[in-house]
Write an enzyme that holds these catalytic residues in place. Sequence first.
Site, PDB file in Angstrom:
ATOM      1  N   HIS A 238     -40.980 -30.652  16.853  1.00 27.52           N
ATOM      2  CA  HIS A 238     -40.863 -30.024  18.170  1.00 27.52           C
ATOM      3  C   HIS A 238     -39.569 -30.377  18.879  1.00 27.52           C
ATOM      4  O   HIS A 238     -39.288 -29.875  19.967  1.00 27.52           O
ATOM      5  CB  HIS A 238     -42.068 -30.446  19.025  1.00 27.52           C
ATOM      6  CG  HIS A 238     -42.373 -29.519  20.154  1.00 27.52           C
ATOM      7  ND1 HIS A 238     -42.389 -29.916  21.474  1.00 27.52           N
ATOM      8  CD2 HIS A 238     -42.664 -28.195  20.158  1.00 27.52           C
ATOM      9  CE1 HIS A 238     -42.683 -28.895  22.239  1.00 27.52           C
ATOM     10  NE2 HIS A 238     -42.854 -27.832  21.473  1.00 27.52           N
ATOM     11  N   HIS A 469     -40.982 -23.235  30.628  1.00 27.78           N
ATOM     12  CA  HIS A 469     -41.101 -23.861  29.305  1.00 27.78           C
ATOM     13  C   HIS A 469     -40.428 -25.231  29.314  1.00 27.78           C
ATOM     14  O   HIS A 469     -40.522 -25.983  28.349  1.00 27.78           O
ATOM     15  CB  HIS A 469     -40.469 -22.959  28.234  1.00 27.78           C
ATOM     16  CG  HIS A 469     -40.776 -23.375  26.840  1.00 27.78           C
ATOM     17  ND1 HIS A 469     -39.851 -23.978  26.027  1.00 27.78           N
ATOM     18  CD2 HIS A 469     -41.912 -23.294  26.106  1.00 27.78           C
ATOM     19  CE1 HIS A 469     -40.390 -24.243  24.844  1.00 27.78           C
ATOM     20  NE2 HIS A 469     -41.647 -23.841  24.864  1.00 27.78           N
TER      21      HIS A 469
END
Length: 590
Positions: A238, A469
């Site tokens: 990630h 985000h």
Amino acid sequence: MASPVEIDQDEILARKLQAKYDLEYAMSQKSEQSETDMDLQNQSRKRSASTSTDEIEIISQSRNSRSIDTRPLCKYGAKCYRENPMHFMEYRHSGEVNNNNNVSENSQKKLKGHHHTVEQPKVETNDQSQSQLSNKYSYYLSKVRGLENEFNSRNSSIHIKEILSLEKSELISSVQFNYMFDVSWLLDQYPPKDRNNPILIVHGYSGQSRINLEQQGQPFPHVKFFQAKLEMSYGTHHSKMMFLLYSDGLRIVIHTANLIPQDWGRRTQGVWISPLFSKRQNKSESASDNDTGFKQDLLDYIASYGPALFEWRSRIMEHDLSAAKVFLIASVPGRHSGRNLDRWGHLKLRKILKRHGPSKDKVSASWPAICQFSSIGSLGSSRDSWLYNEFRTSLSATTATKLSHLGERKADIKLIFPSVENVRNCLEGYKGGSCLPYNRATANKQLWLNTLLHNWAAKKSGRHRASPHIKTYTRVSPDSTELAWFHLTSANLSKAAWGAFEKNETQLMIRSYEIGVLFLPQQFGNDKSFKTCDLKTHWLIPYDLPLIPYGSQDAPWTWDTPHLDPDTHGAQWIPGGYKAFRESRYEKDE
């Protein structure tokens, strides 16, 4: 309380659903390009005048590679009754031609309102963008299409195309660490002169997902791939970071956006851009570092990938990174103990704050910790399971204090995560919720979390309707005017990202790769704190203070739940049926 396997399955299923949504967008854009059937001469005129013959050949190869229809035949053929657009992306139907026009007229009707390009904000490159790095903290929000100019100013915001155009010198090679990729779009963000230079993509995909990603790179022989090893089940790669090696130095970028057009169009992202690190004059000298330990921490992180990145580790060692004023906080999959116990995850944050953070005299328990994120993992049956236990202890750390001492007060925690109404009213409508993977099953297991949640509100930064985000963590003064520290990271609110204790707190288990930077006031010449909105020094917290708690009618956004009230585009959100795309007015808006 759910078992560890259940917990992480919830999170990985959510991330897979995110990938599925964004894959659908990418496929629709490519299909639209094929239908246009633009000849090569027109395509080359549309691109930069400096586009090389080799690059045109690559574009042609890329277009041809898309003409092969590998979809299996739907058993219902032309009589198919399905309405789900994803079905027509996955299956071929009778009467369709196996060429560039690989979606039938019937399929196109089912997809009406879905095909659209993701327009990007206005960008400035080359000479115009040089002033971008006048920002004192080198911290930016991503530019958002549709905002007034003052909110996309060069001092506080930036786009990926501008990041990649900051230097006039030759780009020798680059590395892109990320979770999601659109390779052809990514190449278009580089200046034309740099698009054929070597690029290494570091990802965490395996199986068919890995094959699909590598197929994206087939038309581009200068693009190579490296799969990060994910030994912990349900972990993800990630981290979001760039290495940009120029003829006159090395630049490092740590950010929160996937390398897909949706994340750089109408969503709120955060970016830290390093100075251009020059090569050390005397290679025989020991590798230089500063009191943040940035260089050594980065070398340790790169070493976790194994021998494949040793070449880049050597390149980093050749450069002087002492100008970095931030601390690196990263997560690496594994079970960490002994001397490595506090090297990663929330224990690394705790260690840095105890050594270099604010003093207890300045920052008391009355300064709440604010966590803002775009996804939530399973945190346990109560807030004391993890959030108000080990994670809160790390967020509350200060110098010259032992937080484990009986009776020591810790910081209160406030959480920012978009409500259903936040998403419904955002610039993208319900589509903006595709980057907020919180699923209903997980939410129903931890209803206690809702009492800590606050709405996304960002009018001061102009991003009130830009789906967030970005991920940030901080401590804020009771009057909301000061920050004790500020952390920008890829890590969402989950044990997989930050780590969880095992074996009576002698071991920290982390499942995913994550990376972020920690800003401390003293590293930037500030006294004891940052101002929450100091426009003169370009410090801009992404959300408004004081926070707005959820009201009695608010609920956290869950993307696998139907949402029937029309959004800003007149659409509904029906997971699985994609009624949001089929019945929306997106096409008219575009």
